[in-house]
Each structure stands twice: as structure tokens, then as C-alpha cells.
Design a protein around this motif. Structure first.
Motif, mmCIF file in Angstrom:
data_model
loop_
_atom_site.group_PDB
_atom_site.id
_atom_site.type_symbol
_atom_site.label_atom_id
_atom_site.label_comp_id
_atom_site.label_asym_id
_atom_site.label_seq_id
_atom_site.Cartn_x
_atom_site.Cartn_y
_atom_site.Cartn_z
ATOM 1 N N ILE A 72 0.830 -1.209 0.000
ATOM 2 C CA ILE A 72 0.000 0.000 0.000
ATOM 3 C C ILE A 72 0.864 1.258 0.000
ATOM 4 N N LYS A 73 1.993 1.203 0.717
ATOM 5 C CA LYS A 73 2.900 2.352 0.722
ATOM 6 C C LYS A 73 3.463 2.620 -0.668
ATOM 7 N N LYS A 74 3.841 1.566 -1.377
ATOM 8 C CA LYS A 74 4.395 1.735 -2.719
ATOM 9 C C LYS A 74 3.360 2.284 -3.695
ATOM 10 N N LEU A 75 2.101 1.885 -3.496
ATOM 11 C CA LEU A 75 1.038 2.410 -4.361
ATOM 12 C C LEU A 75 0.726 3.869 -4.054
ATOM 13 N N GLY A 76 0.781 4.238 -2.779
ATOM 14 C CA GLY A 76 0.460 5.611 -2.381
ATOM 15 C C GLY A 76 -1.022 5.933 -2.452
ATOM 16 N N VAL A 77 -1.875 4.894 -2.394
ATOM 17 C CA VAL A 77 -3.310 5.112 -2.595
ATOM 18 C C VAL A 77 -3.977 5.846 -1.438
ATOM 19 N N PHE A 78 -3.487 5.627 -0.217
ATOM 20 C CA PHE A 78 -4.129 6.269 0.929
ATOM 21 C C PHE A 78 -3.934 7.781 0.875
ATOM 22 N N GLN A 79 -2.712 8.192 0.635
ATOM 23 C CA GLN A 79 -2.412 9.624 0.537
ATOM 24 C C GLN A 79 -3.142 10.244 -0.648
ATOM 25 N N LYS A 80 -3.204 9.505 -1.736
ATOM 26 C CA LYS A 80 -3.884 9.997 -2.943
ATOM 27 C C LYS A 80 -5.346 10.310 -2.646
ATOM 28 N N GLU A 81 -6.042 9.405 -1.979
ATOM 29 C CA GLU A 81 -7.454 9.623 -1.680
ATOM 30 C C GLU A 81 -7.643 10.806 -0.731
ATOM 31 N N THR A 107 -8.466 15.161 7.743
ATOM 32 C CA THR A 107 -7.465 14.174 7.318
ATOM 33 C C THR A 107 -6.089 14.752 7.591
ATOM 34 N N ASP A 108 -5.141 13.863 7.864
ATOM 35 C CA ASP A 108 -3.752 14.304 7.993
ATOM 36 C C ASP A 108 -2.966 13.990 6.722
ATOM 37 N N ASN A 109 -3.678 13.466 5.702
ATOM 38 C CA ASN A 109 -3.101 13.105 4.401
ATOM 39 C C ASN A 109 -2.101 11.942 4.480
ATOM 40 N N LYS A 110 -1.993 11.308 5.637
ATOM 41 C CA LYS A 110 -1.029 10.209 5.792
ATOM 42 C C LYS A 110 -1.638 8.969 6.430
ATOM 43 N N GLU A 111 -2.306 9.174 7.585
ATOM 44 C CA GLU A 111 -2.718 8.038 8.397
ATOM 45 C C GLU A 111 -4.222 7.879 8.539
ATOM 46 N N PHE A 112 -4.993 8.944 8.372
ATOM 47 C CA PHE A 112 -6.440 8.820 8.588
ATOM 48 C C PHE A 112 -7.239 9.797 7.740
ATOM 49 N N ILE A 113 -8.482 9.411 7.472
ATOM 50 C CA ILE A 113 -9.491 10.257 6.828
ATOM 51 C C ILE A 113 -10.769 10.087 7.647
ATOM 52 N N ILE A 114 -11.372 11.191 8.077
ATOM 53 C CA ILE A 114 -12.612 11.135 8.846
ATOM 54 C C ILE A 114 -13.731 11.725 8.006
ATOM 55 N N ASP A 172 -0.661 14.795 -8.152
ATOM 56 C CA ASP A 172 -0.603 13.721 -7.154
ATOM 57 C C ASP A 172 -1.971 13.105 -6.898
ATOM 58 N N GLU A 173 -3.017 13.896 -7.059
ATOM 59 C CA GLU A 173 -4.373 13.397 -6.838
ATOM 60 C C GLU A 173 -4.781 12.377 -7.897
ATOM 61 N N PHE A 174 -4.117 12.395 -9.033
ATOM 62 C CA PHE A 174 -4.457 11.475 -10.127
ATOM 63 C C PHE A 174 -3.307 10.523 -10.472
ATOM 64 N N LYS A 175 -2.441 10.330 -9.522
ATOM 65 C CA LYS A 175 -1.327 9.396 -9.716
ATOM 66 C C LYS A 175 -1.871 8.020 -10.100
ATOM 67 N N GLU A 176 -1.304 7.445 -11.150
ATOM 68 C CA GLU A 176 -1.761 6.133 -11.616
ATOM 69 C C GLU A 176 -1.305 5.046 -10.647
ATOM 70 N N VAL A 177 -2.264 4.237 -10.169
ATOM 71 C CA VAL A 177 -1.941 3.203 -9.191
ATOM 72 C C VAL A 177 -2.375 1.805 -9.626
ATOM 73 N N SER A 178 -3.028 1.694 -10.771
ATOM 74 C CA SER A 178 -3.524 0.383 -11.202
ATOM 75 C C SER A 178 -2.550 -0.368 -12.102
ATOM 76 N N PHE A 179 -1.947 0.345 -13.062
ATOM 77 C CA PHE A 179 -1.024 -0.285 -14.013
ATOM 78 C C PHE A 179 0.307 0.471 -14.008
ATOM 79 N N VAL A 265 -18.069 6.226 -2.636
ATOM 80 C CA VAL A 265 -16.980 6.238 -1.652
ATOM 81 C C VAL A 265 -15.753 5.540 -2.242
ATOM 82 N N ASP A 266 -14.623 5.727 -1.582
ATOM 83 C CA ASP A 266 -13.341 5.119 -1.988
ATOM 84 C C ASP A 266 -12.873 5.607 -3.364
ATOM 85 N N PHE A 267 -12.048 6.649 -3.343
ATOM 86 C CA PHE A 267 -11.562 7.265 -4.580
ATOM 87 C C PHE A 267 -10.088 6.949 -4.833
ATOM 88 N N GLN A 268 -9.611 5.824 -4.313
ATOM 89 C CA GLN A 268 -8.180 5.532 -4.378
ATOM 90 C C GLN A 268 -7.669 5.238 -5.783
#
Length: 404
Positions: A72-81, A107-114, A172-179, A265-268
Motif C-alpha cells: 500500500i505504501k508503494k502504491l500511495g493510494v491512501f495519501q492519494k485519496e 485528514t492528515d493526508n497520511k494516516e487517517f481520513i474522517i 498527485d491526486e491522479f497518480k496512476e496506481v492500477s497499471f 466512496v473510496d476514490f483511491q
């Protein structure tokens, strides 16, 4: 996980005329996703000397196993969302009275989204892994609001800069994470693993087996030569924000007297590409082979009309964005990519809870499923899970027809 001070900020954003008292966090038992942990945040407070409480949805960076965390860290999906909620979706929500995404409180953009607790507002996921036609139409309507919001946002800025595109300001908001074409990237290894699983599965099915050789050749060529260009912003069609992961887990519904409301929901996996792709991917992910074929044109026309009406609320003519003939050209252009990604997603999205738990908690199973031998798990799951077998077979039928 989160601090008292952060909870006070959430409460203040929710209602600034209150006194914070305490908070609790309760983790959900079921697996709601593989890219985040989900909990219920309950905040107790007083207002005018009356004790009250309210709830929020807490999404945190998952830590089920080291292998999973590294992935998940390598993908960066949490920060992206988190960035998407903070920098774009927050603005998009102001364009329409109708809600199409949850309100974010912190959100802290790293660890949580409320986020707001959609269950408290009467929204819920529907049973099963797919949306039926009625719920799919509600989801397409919300997608139209999301896509229209992206266009409205751009059009306002194009008054000052006619070449303005979201991707230029919010990369960064549209960083490709699927392929990924990078052979060391986890999604590159994952894609190769899924491709082998798909081809192995086709070979076991009598009705598909005769097409295996040609389908394999064409599909491998498509993955190696076409996918990485197709997932980039288009130079031919108008691009918008796209959700790109809309199945039953990622849409919540509330039935009112006259409407079926849908919150996305879930925009990763969000991308900046033509909105048609989002619609096609959603249709392939959710509808049976028969329902898709029977309703293909009707649903696409329904979406186009929803997009048209959404834009008209802001005095934008859809023909200036994408004409009806261009819309259908776009459908043909992205159809093969949509079924490939739907199939790639489907091999994990539709698995049963038992296998899902094993993948999340056992590093060896996680590694095997993601990188080395998804075929084994896919074929075993098809034997013991009839719903999974039906969904995967339908997706493979589309694959064979488009690539044979």
C-alpha cells in the motif's frame, strides 16, 4: 490512531457550539476493503447542558501485515485519496444540492481520513457483490454529478487560462496506481499474475478453450502495448475525474419517497480520463453478461442525459464538451480497456469473506495471491463460491468476445 485534539477539530467542524467530552473508536469486523482499515468514531459532547453523541466514519492506513503495508505504501493510494477529498471533492460538492460523495471532516493526508457516517444518515450498502439495474442507474446519476463537477471546475478556471486541466494542478491526486510499465512496481507484477490467472481460467472452460490461443496473444499484446497509453489523459476526448472502482462496496444507497440516492466512496483508483471509461467500467463490474447486453445502449444514453442535465444547471452545453456522436466514439475506444480492468478488479473484488480474511492476515497467502499464483486461488474459489464463478465467467466471456 487519532488524538483528542483531532477529535475536537472534527466536532468543531460538525457543530461549533458544543463542548467536547470524550470519544471511542470501534473497528468494523467485516473486511470492507483491502486498502484501508475502517472504524466507527463516536464523539460524546454537551450542547446547552444536554449530553449528546454523534458518529463518523474513520478510515485509517491499514497494517494487517508487513507485506500488505509495503504494498500500500508503494502504491500511495491512501495519501492519494486524502488529497482528493481535501483539494477537489470538497469543492465539487458545492456545485449541486444533490450529494454524491461523503463530507470529509478531517485528514492528515497520511494516516487517517474522517468522513460523515453515511449509515447514520440512512445510507447502506446493498447485499451481494454487484449492483442491480435500479441501483446501477442511481450510481450512474451520481457519477454524472462527479464528472460534471470536474468539468464545471475546469470551465471556471478556463475563463483565465483556456488550456487549464485538473491534472496540471493536481498531479498527485491522479497518480496512476492500477497499471505500471515499471517491472519492479508491485502493480506490474500483480498484472502479470492476474493475466496468467485469467488465461488459466479460460483454458479450464470448455466454451472458451478453443479461443485461448488467440485470446492470449491479443490480450498479452494489449497489456504490453496499449494499456499504458490508454490510462493516460486523452488527447482526443474531454477528460474528467473518474472513480474507476465502482462496485457494490463503493456505493451506498438511501431510498426516499421519490428517489434512490447514491453516495460514491473510496476514490483511491481515481484517474483523469474521459468519463465514458468510468461508466463502462462500472457497467462491466456490476452487470451480468445478459443484463449488460440487454441494457448497454439504454444505460449509456441514460448516463449521457444525466451528464447533460447536470451541466445545464451551470449553463454548460454538453455538445461543447462531448457531442453525442463523439460520446459513442469514446465508448468504442475504451471498451477493451474497461473489460480488462473490470476483470482484473473482479478477481479480487468478488472473492468470499473467508479468502479475503486469509489474504489480509497471512503474509504468505497475500504474497502468493498478489504476485505469484492467483490462478490457484481463483480456480479454488470458483469451485466453492458459485457467485464468484458466475461473475468471473461473465467477465471472461466479454474478454473472449473482445480479444478472440
Amino acid at each position: 490512531m487519532i488524538s483528542k485534539e483531532e477529535c475536537e477539530k472534527v466536532l468543531n467542524a460538525y457543530n461549533n457550539k458544543t463542548n467536547f467530552e470524550k470519544y471511542t473508536i470501534t473497528k468494523f469486523n467485516s473486511v470492507l476493503g483491502f486498502l484501508g482499515d475502517h472504524s466507527l468514531l463516536k464523539i460524546y459532547y454537551s450542547e446547552c447542558n444536554i449530553k449528546k453523541n454523534t458518529t463518523f466514519f474513520l478510515k485509517t492506513f491499514p497494517k494487517p501485515s508487513k507485506e500488505h503495508v509495503d504494498y500500500i505504501k508503494k502504491l500511495g493510494v491512501f495519501q492519494k485519496e486524502a488529497l482528493l477529498y481535501s483539494n477537489l471533492i470538497h469543492h465539487f460538492q458545492t456545485y449541486f444540492d444533490e450529494a454524491f460523495s461523503p463530507k470529509m471532516y478531517l485528514t492528515d493526508n497520511k494516516e487517517f481520513i474522517i468522513l460523515e457516517d453515511l449509515n447514520r444518515l440512512g445510507y447502506e450498502n446493498i447485499p451481494g457483490k454487484s449492483l442491480d439495474l435500479n441501483h446501477l442507474e442511481a450510481a450512474l446519476k451520481s457519477l454524472a454529478y462527479l464528472h460534471a463537477s470536474s468539468i464545471i471546475f475546469e470551465e471556471k478556471r478556463r475563463e483565465l487560462n483556456e488550456n487549464y486541466q485538473l491534472i496540471d494542478e493536481f498531479y498527485d491526486e491522479f497518480k496512476e496506481v492500477s497499471f505500471s510499465p515499471n517491472e519492479e512496481h508491485p502493480r506490474n507484477k500483480l498484472s502479470k499474475n492476474i493475466l496468467k490467472a485469467v488465461l488459466d481460467c479460460i483454458e479450464t472452460m470448455p466454451e472458451f478453450k478453443i479461443y485461448k490461443q488467440q485470446t492470449s496473444k491479443n490480450l498479452i499484446e494489449f497489456i504490453e502495448k496499449d494499456v499504458y497509453e490508454l490510462i493516460k489523459p486523452s488527447k482526443r476526448f474531454r477528460n474528467t475525474i473518474t472513480h474507476c472502482d465502482l462496485w457494490s462496496n463503493n456505493a451506498m444507497f438511501r431510498k426516499t419517497k421519490n428517489n434512490l440516492d447514491c453516495i460514491l466512496v473510496d476514490f483511491q483508483f481515481a484517474r483523469y480520463i474521459p468519463s465514458v471509461y468510468d461508466v463502462l467500467l462500472t457497467m462491466y463490474l456490476n452487470l451480468s453478461y445478459k443484463d449488460l447486453n440487454d441494457n448497454f445502449k439504454r444505460l449509456l444514453d441514460f448516463y449521457y442525459e444525466c451528464l447533460k442535465r447536470s451541466l445545464e444547471k451551470h449553463e454548460i452545453e454538453i455538445k461543447m464538451i462531448i457531442s453525442y456522436p463523439e460520446f459513442w466514439e469514446c465508448v468504442d475506444f475504451y471498451k477493451r480497456l474497461a473489460i480488462v480492468e473490470a476483470t482484473w478488479f473482479g478477481t479480487i473484488a468478488f472473492i468470499g469473506d473467508d479468502l479475503g480474511q486469509k489474504i489480509s492476515l497471512d503474509e504468505d497467502i497475500f504474497r502468493e495471491f498478489y504476485y505469484f499464483n492467483r490462478s490457484k486461488h481463483l480456480l479454488e474459489e470458483m469451485k466453492r463460491n458459485e457467485e464468484y464463478k458466475v461473475k468471473i465467467t461473465d467477465l471472461l466471456r466479454h474478454i473472449v468476445i473482445l480479444f478472440k
